[in-house]
Design a protein around this motif. Structure first.
Motif, PDB file in Angstrom:
ATOM      1  N   TYR A   1       9.431   1.286   7.510  1.00  0.00           N
ATOM      2  CA  TYR A   1       9.751   2.070   6.316  1.00  0.00           C
ATOM      3  C   TYR A   1       8.515   2.215   5.426  1.00  0.00           C
ATOM      4  N   TYR A   2       7.821   1.098   5.172  1.00  0.00           N
ATOM      5  CA  TYR A   2       6.654   1.146   4.288  1.00  0.00           C
ATOM      6  C   TYR A   2       5.384   1.602   5.007  1.00  0.00           C
ATOM      7  N   ALA A   3       5.349   1.500   6.327  1.00  0.00           N
ATOM      8  CA  ALA A   3       4.207   2.056   7.066  1.00  0.00           C
ATOM      9  C   ALA A   3       4.208   3.567   6.946  1.00  0.00           C
TER      10      ALA A   3
ATOM     11  N   SER B   1      -0.237  -4.112   3.875  1.00  0.00           N
ATOM     12  CA  SER B   1       0.467  -3.579   2.706  1.00  0.00           C
ATOM     13  C   SER B   1       1.963  -3.347   2.944  1.00  0.00           C
ATOM     14  N   PRO B   2       2.415  -2.875   4.137  1.00  0.00           N
ATOM     15  CA  PRO B   2       3.867  -2.748   4.331  1.00  0.00           C
ATOM     16  C   PRO B   2       4.604  -4.076   4.204  1.00  0.00           C
ATOM     17  N   VAL B   3       3.985  -5.154   4.677  1.00  0.00           N
ATOM     18  CA  VAL B   3       4.604  -6.482   4.549  1.00  0.00           C
ATOM     19  C   VAL B   3       4.700  -6.876   3.078  1.00  0.00           C
ATOM     20  N   TYR B   4       3.637  -6.618   2.325  1.00  0.00           N
ATOM     21  CA  TYR B   4       3.600  -6.977   0.909  1.00  0.00           C
ATOM     22  C   TYR B   4       4.692  -6.246   0.119  1.00  0.00           C
ATOM     23  N   TRP B   5       4.778  -4.913   0.310  1.00  0.00           N
ATOM     24  CA  TRP B   5       5.740  -4.127  -0.469  1.00  0.00           C
ATOM     25  C   TRP B   5       7.170  -4.432  -0.063  1.00  0.00           C
TER      26      TRP B   5
END
Length: 222
Positions: free
Chosen positions: A25-27, A75-79
């Motif tokens: 989703y965030y990727a 960043s996808p993991v962080y968000w």
């Protein structure tokens, strides 16, 4: 139907860090990936220039360059982790099952962009998105509306179909619902969501386990 969920099971359903669906989703799509790569590149350049200006190069600068350079990866993991924390802060949760009461499609404003027309005038362009809306409820009178981006498979959703989701609350008796998860329609094996909150394989296991008493009760009545 509303069944309280233990904290242990809740933390399995909404883990601390990103699930595979949340990472995707965030990727985002290809343009999102390119934007993250650009941020990574700019970050590396800025850190390297600051190191040169302050003459503080070495292991520290290399470390920060590596972190910035891999922004597109972590960043996808962080968000996702940050977003999960907004759900995990609720101390109580329950498995809810109801039915679709109404289905309709709406067009929602999702953002605006400023651009210049052929006459050189500044104009604001509205970005709109078609969304599926489900009004769901149960025999107790509890009703809530679910909204998500419209997908082709959503055309199979009909009134009367079973809907399952997780409800979150600050009250031990779940009297007031503060937040809900994405919704699952078991008859269609279909998820309706804006963001994939749940670890879906675990939620389906819970759903199947809670259906067993109902099936046994139905068999005894027959």
């Amino acid at each position: 139907m509303l069944v309280p969920i233990t904290r242990k099971k809740f933390e399995q359903l909404i883990p601390f860090t990103a699930t595979a669906e949340q990472y995707r989703y965030y990727a985002g799509e290809w343009p999102d990936f390119l934007r993250k790569l650009l941020i990574s590149f700019v970050g590396v350049v800025v850190i390297w220039l600051l190191g040169e200006i302050t003459r503080s190069g070495g292991a520290t600068t290399s470390l920060f360059c590596a972190i910035a350079g891999l922004y597109w990866l972590w960043s996808p993991v962080y968000w996702a982790t940050r977003r999960n924390s907004t759900y995990r802060r609720f101390p109580y949760s329950g498995f809810w099952r109801g039915r679709v009461l109404e289905v309709f499609v709406s067009e929602e404003l999702v953002g605006t962009e400023e651009t210049v027309n052929e006459q050189g005038e500044l104009v604001i362009v509205e970005n709109r998105e078609r969304r599926i809306n489900l009004q769901v409820g149960d025999k107790s009178g509890f009703e809530i509306q679910i909204q998500a981006p419209l997908r082709r498979l959503h055309r199979n959703i009909k009134t009367g179909q079973v809907v399952e989701l997780l409800v979150l609350s600050k009250d031990p008796d779940l009297a007031r619902i503060s937040k809900i998860s994405d919704a699952y329609l078991p008859q269609l094996d279909l998820w309706v969501s804006n963001y994939p909150v749940l670890r879906r394989d675990t939620f389906i296991e819970v759903s199947l386990e809670l259906r067993k008493p109902a099936r046994r009760s139905y068999s005894r009545k027959r």
